[in-house]
Motif scaffolding. Structure first.
Motif, PDB file in Angstrom:
ATOM      1  N   ALA A 169      40.522   3.531  84.436  1.00 56.12           N
ATOM      2  CA  ALA A 169      41.658   3.935  85.263  1.00 56.12           C
ATOM      3  C   ALA A 169      42.943   4.040  84.451  1.00 56.12           C
ATOM      4  O   ALA A 169      43.827   4.847  84.762  1.00 56.12           O
ATOM      5  N   MET A 170      43.045   3.229  83.403  1.00 63.03           N
ATOM      6  CA  MET A 170      44.252   3.190  82.581  1.00 63.03           C
ATOM      7  C   MET A 170      44.244   4.265  81.498  1.00 63.03           C
ATOM      8  O   MET A 170      45.289   4.827  81.154  1.00 63.03           O
ATOM      9  N   ALA A 171      43.065   4.560  80.957  1.00 58.94           N
ATOM     10  CA  ALA A 171      42.958   5.380  79.748  1.00 58.94           C
ATOM     11  C   ALA A 171      42.842   6.858  80.082  1.00 58.94           C
ATOM     12  O   ALA A 171      41.801   7.488  79.840  1.00 58.94           O
ATOM     13  N   VAL A 172      43.882   7.438  80.601  1.00 58.57           N
ATOM     14  CA  VAL A 172      43.927   8.875  80.860  1.00 58.57           C
ATOM     15  C   VAL A 172      44.327   9.583  79.565  1.00 58.57           C
ATOM     16  O   VAL A 172      45.287   9.165  78.904  1.00 58.57           O
ATOM     17  N   PRO A 173      43.611  10.617  79.145  1.00 62.20           N
ATOM     18  CA  PRO A 173      43.989  11.311  77.915  1.00 62.20           C
ATOM     19  C   PRO A 173      45.465  11.685  77.916  1.00 62.20           C
ATOM     20  O   PRO A 173      46.000  12.230  78.889  1.00 62.20           O
ATOM     21  N   GLY A 174      46.126  11.357  76.807  1.00 61.06           N
ATOM     22  CA  GLY A 174      47.557  11.609  76.680  1.00 61.06           C
ATOM     23  C   GLY A 174      48.421  10.417  77.045  1.00 61.06           C
ATOM     24  O   GLY A 174      49.595  10.361  76.658  1.00 61.06           O
TER      25      GLY A 174
END
Length: 530
Positions: free
Chosen positions: A380-385
């Protein structure tokens, strides 16, 4: 370039010992030589200068004791199957079980004896009787003991042939072989470094690590993962700091040996580590650095680890729900398996999300892996960018924030504090409830040892003691503290020992590693560079 021809001197008079190695801060009793066996045993000391500010002292004490010999020690039925070659046998039990085993042996025609095992009191362990062992026979000839051993095993018992000189009796006459590197910061112009080799996840021998850095000398350093079932072989099992970079989290509360490259500052410290990952308005606790998620060798991790969050030596605690950070120092690829991995660039920006986790890291990249319930949180935290901040900090034994040392090698137990023996096996996880055999084999019996400390003049001392041999008995942990104290160490800690104990000088192994296969690959080493 190395320091020319070595200066060589033999120190024959025991009265000169304190000035030779320990300095005038040593207690008066140190003038009688090492505190091993009865007073008056023969002892020789040879001192060599390896480079400015670095000396090697070789001490040989004692003589073969005709009272010692080979005996067959019979393990308690249902003993352990730890793949670690240093794992102690299950050899000590309560009196009732020892008597029952002796009775069973008698029924097979063996004359077994039951012996009470006693150990000295130390700072946090009362000692005294820890249980009873069962033995058969005693002979000066190992071949005779091996013949008896074959018969005992053929009768269905688990047993081994052991030398009674390894028991730790204060009456033993030796011999012992101790080698001490002393680095005097007032004269030393080289570098003192911790080194783990090309990457963390693989092991190398101390001699290979020394050769790669053109080291004048070196010793093996901290405990490490050995069994692949416990993580990545070679991974430090505790704090690992190299040139100011914290690359392995601490076994919280356990002692470490810290030092600077110029050797001007060194000591034994106790740290705890905590970490976190922050991003997109959320902060998650970080469990570790550069290790296989879910496996915590020597324990001492977070509150949800099982069976304990306290240090427990040679035990792998588990936690299915973890966040572990990785740097390129770990290896060619990060650990693979179920879960999520966020790959971060130099600015902490998410460049890739892997599921399942594992793979190579681009140059300059880092990553965070999540397993179990923490995988969903990381996903949930690791969105690309997005930017993720990965951080951690140390606290000292009083809970105060602490700076990251320049170099740190994990160890335990503590041996000397404030110039006095101070042995802490209970706090450091060497005492296992309901398992006296572990303490017996690991701490009470004599083994090869590697010791690091600092004397009253600020000189760093790195000592190795050969063991598991008839020409060098090794040391118990209590004896290790007494020897460190007698050498003048004001603070000292036990590093990894057993088959790992190695000292290298000028590209040669100068001690006698105890593994039958020779020098053991280790996790890291402390090296003296020209």
């Amino acid at each position: 370039m190395r320091f020319g021809p070595r200066k060589f001197a033999v120190v024959a008079a025991i009265a000169l010992v304190a000035g030779t190695v320990g300095g005038p801060s040593a207690a008066a009793d140190r003038d009688h030589g090492l505190p091993l066996g009865p007073r008056g045993l023969p002892e020789t000391r040879t001192v060599e200068t390896l480079q400015p500010g670095v000396t090697l002292t070789t001490i040989v004490r004692g003589e073969s004791d005709p009272a010692d010999g080979w005996t067959v020690e019979v393990a308690v039925p249902g003993g352990g199957d730890d793949p670690d070659p240093d794992a102690p046998p299950t050899a000590v039990a309560d009196r009732a079980h020892a008597d029952a085993l002796a009775g069973a042996l008698s029924g097979k025609g063996f004359a077994a004896r039951v012996e009470d095992v006693t150990t000295p009191a130390v700072a946090d362990f009362a000692g005294g009787s820890i249980g009873f062992r069962v033995r058969i026979g005693l002979d000066a000839d190992k071949a005779v003991a091996n013949t008896l051993l074959t018969r005992v095993r053929a009768a269905g018992f688990t047993a081994s042939a052991v030398f009674t000189g390894w028991d730790g009796a204060s009456t033993d006459r030796g011999p012992w072989r101790v080698q001490v590197l002393t680095i005097d910061p007032k004269k030393f112009r080289g570098d003192l470094v911790g080194d783990f080799g090309p990457d963390i996840e693989r092991r190398e021998t101390t001699s290979v690590l020394a050769r790669a850095r053109n080291a004048t000398a070196g010793v093996n350093a901290g405990f490490f993962v050995l069994d692949p079932a416990a993580g990545a072989p070679g991974d430090p099992a505790g704090l690992g700091v190299y040139d100011g970079r914290l690359l392995s989290e601490s076994t919280n509360g356990r002692p470490v040996f810290t030092f600077t490259a110029d050797a001007r500052h060194a000591g034994v410290d106790r740290y705890s580590w905590t970490g976190k990952v922050s991003g997109r308005g959320t902060t998650l606790p970080l469990d570790g650095i550069n290790r296989v998620p879910g496996l915590v060798r020597n324990c001492g991790g977070t509150h949800d680890d099982r069976p304990t969050s306290h240090p427990l030596h040679d035990t792998t605690c588990t936690d299915p729900d973890e966040l572990v950070a990785f740097t390129a120092d770990y290896g060619t690829e990060t650990p693979s398996g179920p879960g999520v991995e966020a790959v971060l660039d130099r600015q902490g920006r998410v460049t890739e999300v892997r599921e399942p986790r594992g793979g190579a890291l681009p140059a300059g990249a880092r990553s965070v892996q999540g397993t179990g319930t923490d995988a969903a949180a990381l996903r949930a935290m690791a969105v690309p960018g997005a930017r993720l901040a990965v951080s951690g900090h140390l606290t000292d034994e009083r809970g105060r924030p602490a700076r990251i040392p320049q170099m740190a090698a994990n160890g335990g137990p503590e041996l000397v504090r404030d110039g006095r023996p101070h042995v802490t096996p209970q706090a450091d996880g060497m005492v296992r409830a309901g398992d006296p055999s572990f303490y017996y084999g690991w701490a009470a019996k004599r083994n090869p040892r590697t010791i690091a400390g600092v004397d009253g003049h600020g000189r760093i001392m790195l000592a190795t003691v050969d063991g598991r041999a008839v020409d060098s008995l090794g040391l118990s942990i209590a004896e290790s503290a007494a020897v460190a104290d007698s050498l003048g160490m004001e603070s000292a800690v036990n590093l990894d020992g057993g088959g790992s104990t190695t000292m290298v000088v000028d590209d040669k192994v100068i001690n006698h590693p105890s593994d039958a296969t020779g020098e053991r690959p280790v996790g890291d080493a402390i090296l003296v560079l020209p």
